[in-house]
Design a protein around this motif. Sequence first.
Motif, PDB file in Angstrom:
ATOM      1  N   THR A  46      -1.414  -2.030  12.401  1.00  0.00           N
ATOM      2  CA  THR A  46      -1.847  -1.757  13.776  1.00  0.00           C
ATOM      3  C   THR A  46      -1.386  -0.359  14.176  1.00  0.00           C
ATOM      4  O   THR A  46      -0.483   0.219  13.579  1.00  0.00           O
ATOM      5  CB  THR A  46      -1.265  -2.775  14.760  1.00  0.00           C
ATOM      6  N   GLU A  47      -1.989   0.170  15.213  1.00  0.00           N
ATOM      7  CA  GLU A  47      -1.629   1.502  15.684  1.00  0.00           C
ATOM      8  C   GLU A  47      -0.189   1.552  16.174  1.00  0.00           C
ATOM      9  O   GLU A  47       0.519   2.538  15.972  1.00  0.00           O
ATOM     10  CB  GLU A  47      -2.580   1.931  16.804  1.00  0.00           C
ATOM     11  N   ILE A  48       0.245   0.486  16.827  1.00  0.00           N
ATOM     12  CA  ILE A  48       1.612   0.461  17.358  1.00  0.00           C
ATOM     13  C   ILE A  48       2.632   0.493  16.232  1.00  0.00           C
ATOM     14  O   ILE A  48       3.601   1.267  16.267  1.00  0.00           O
ATOM     15  CB  ILE A  48       1.816  -0.785  18.245  1.00  0.00           C
ATOM     16  N   ARG A  52       0.857  -1.183   0.000  1.00  0.00           N
ATOM     17  CA  ARG A  52       0.000   0.000   0.000  1.00  0.00           C
ATOM     18  C   ARG A  52       0.891   1.229   0.000  1.00  0.00           C
ATOM     19  O   ARG A  52       1.896   1.275   0.703  1.00  0.00           O
ATOM     20  CB  ARG A  52      -0.928   0.033   1.221  1.00  0.00           C
ATOM     21  N   ASP A  53       0.515   2.238  -0.767  1.00  0.00           N
ATOM     22  CA  ASP A  53       1.303   3.465  -0.817  1.00  0.00           C
ATOM     23  C   ASP A  53       1.295   4.182   0.530  1.00  0.00           C
ATOM     24  O   ASP A  53       2.266   4.844   0.885  1.00  0.00           O
ATOM     25  CB  ASP A  53       0.766   4.395  -1.904  1.00  0.00           C
ATOM     26  N   ASN A  54       0.224   4.027   1.260  1.00  0.00           N
ATOM     27  CA  ASN A  54       0.106   4.626   2.589  1.00  0.00           C
ATOM     28  C   ASN A  54      -0.084   3.512   3.604  1.00  0.00           C
ATOM     29  O   ASN A  54      -1.062   2.764   3.530  1.00  0.00           O
ATOM     30  CB  ASN A  54      -1.082   5.586   2.634  1.00  0.00           C
ATOM     31  N   PRO A  55       0.832   3.360   4.578  1.00  0.00           N
ATOM     32  CA  PRO A  55       0.688   2.274   5.567  1.00  0.00           C
ATOM     33  C   PRO A  55      -0.637   2.303   6.324  1.00  0.00           C
ATOM     34  O   PRO A  55      -1.118   1.254   6.752  1.00  0.00           O
ATOM     35  CB  PRO A  55       1.875   2.509   6.520  1.00  0.00           C
ATOM     36  N   THR A  56      -1.233   3.462   6.462  1.00  0.00           N
ATOM     37  CA  THR A  56      -2.509   3.543   7.191  1.00  0.00           C
ATOM     38  C   THR A  56      -3.623   2.794   6.465  1.00  0.00           C
ATOM     39  O   THR A  56      -4.622   2.427   7.085  1.00  0.00           O
ATOM     40  CB  THR A  56      -2.931   5.009   7.377  1.00  0.00           C
ATOM     41  N   LYS A  57      -3.451   2.552   5.160  1.00  0.00           N
ATOM     42  CA  LYS A  57      -4.471   1.865   4.381  1.00  0.00           C
ATOM     43  C   LYS A  57      -4.232   0.360   4.283  1.00  0.00           C
ATOM     44  O   LYS A  57      -5.003  -0.343   3.632  1.00  0.00           O
ATOM     45  CB  LYS A  57      -4.537   2.466   2.979  1.00  0.00           C
TER      46      LYS A  57
END
Length: 469
Positions: free
Chosen positions: A222-224, A212-217
């Motif tokens: 995980t949040e950590i 994914r280009d953005n790790p948040t996607k």
Amino acid sequence: MKEKGSTLVPFLADRQRYIILAIGTLCIAAIASNMTVINFTMICMAKPVNSSALTSNVEADNLAYSNKQKSIIMWAAAVGTLAAAWPFHWFYTQFGARSVFFAAGVVSTLSTAVMPLAAEVHFNFLVVARFFQGVSFGADFAAIGLIVVNWASLKQHGLFISLLSSFSQISVMFTMPVAGELCESTWGWQSVYYVHAVLSGVLFTAWLYFYRDNPTKHPQMTEIELEKIHRGKGDVKEHEKAPIAKILTNSVMLAVWLSAFGELMMSQFIVMYGPTFLKEVLGFAVNHTGYFVAVPRALHLAFKIISGVASDRIQFWSEKTKMRIFNTIALMVSGAFFCILGYLPKEQAHLSLVALLVIECSTGFICGGFYKCATLVARQHSHFVLSQIQFIKCLSLFIEPLLVFLICSHNTLEEWRIVFLTHGILLIVGNIIFCYFATDEPADFTRSATGEEMTDVPPERRRLTENEA
């Protein structure tokens, strides 16, 4: 966003970045392997596919290319890479690495798969396929930059760079034995291309699925782990346009590119002319020269990984000091031994081997030098900076043969001495200039995306993960 332990494989909880690192490294190496295949199959292509064909009235074409044709084949890939370097930067900026690098993988896979047919139909078709292999290779270095800036924590830049930039060594270590075995098998040299095409197709399918280009996607993020990746970076905008003029005139980037030019010229010399020097000048047997070149390349890979981890783990030096030390080991030491190599007599050929070994091992430290500096200073624009190193590598493919052609007309030690001194001086001067300008501070052209620090992560979470990166 998942909580810790919610992944299907508990061991991989908070470690998705390592999966991305592994897949990215293998995909980049796959493109390099596809480029390398023809170097090892030309010998096989000049013979019948199978000796049992003598019992049949049908015999495979003898694809024995002249030196001029071999040069055209090699240069076609270099032209493709040169032509694609800047367009790939634009595509990466507009669409991100997931789709663009996958497209490059598809081009590499298809051009590799059709090369046996192209070679048998007409030489010009082979040149076209080779050109498109070079086009796909133009995506490699920019992909390294994007993977590092999007998925590596600041504390792990050395590890990521050391593995991702090891594609050349990995590709040679895989392709050389595989091509040798398949060429001598009943399946013939064509199977080498088909095996490489299938493997690269599988790897790039995995890339499209996991990256994914953005790790948040990322579905398993995980949040950590996200906090580990983003710590100290600030917010990174997707598809941010690179300030090309400011990057091209930045003194640190110019110092990085000069160091890269010296290192890549040296690397191309060893790969392209190391066997020639060992055999024609020092008088080693043909069956020994391959090992004398391959073993140091393997050691180079080992030292590169070790130095990458050490660059991240050493805490008693500042990042600036570490980059200067690692770059000095890589360029100053190798430059000095290049100069020494030119004055070693043929009667002490074993000392020349030791010098080559020291050069290969010392240059493994480059990932903690100018490569790391490029990613720390350019940050979200690392892909552009590293794509220019790809451009420089292509230039070295043209300059190195020209340098040797103009100087080493008689293959004498005196002629090779001039070549060695040229490389040695270039490496030493490049390192001195780099050490003067080196810094770990983000450049001014990164401020639009790095000016804001992360504020959405609770302090207790920061303390919890401080030692886990």
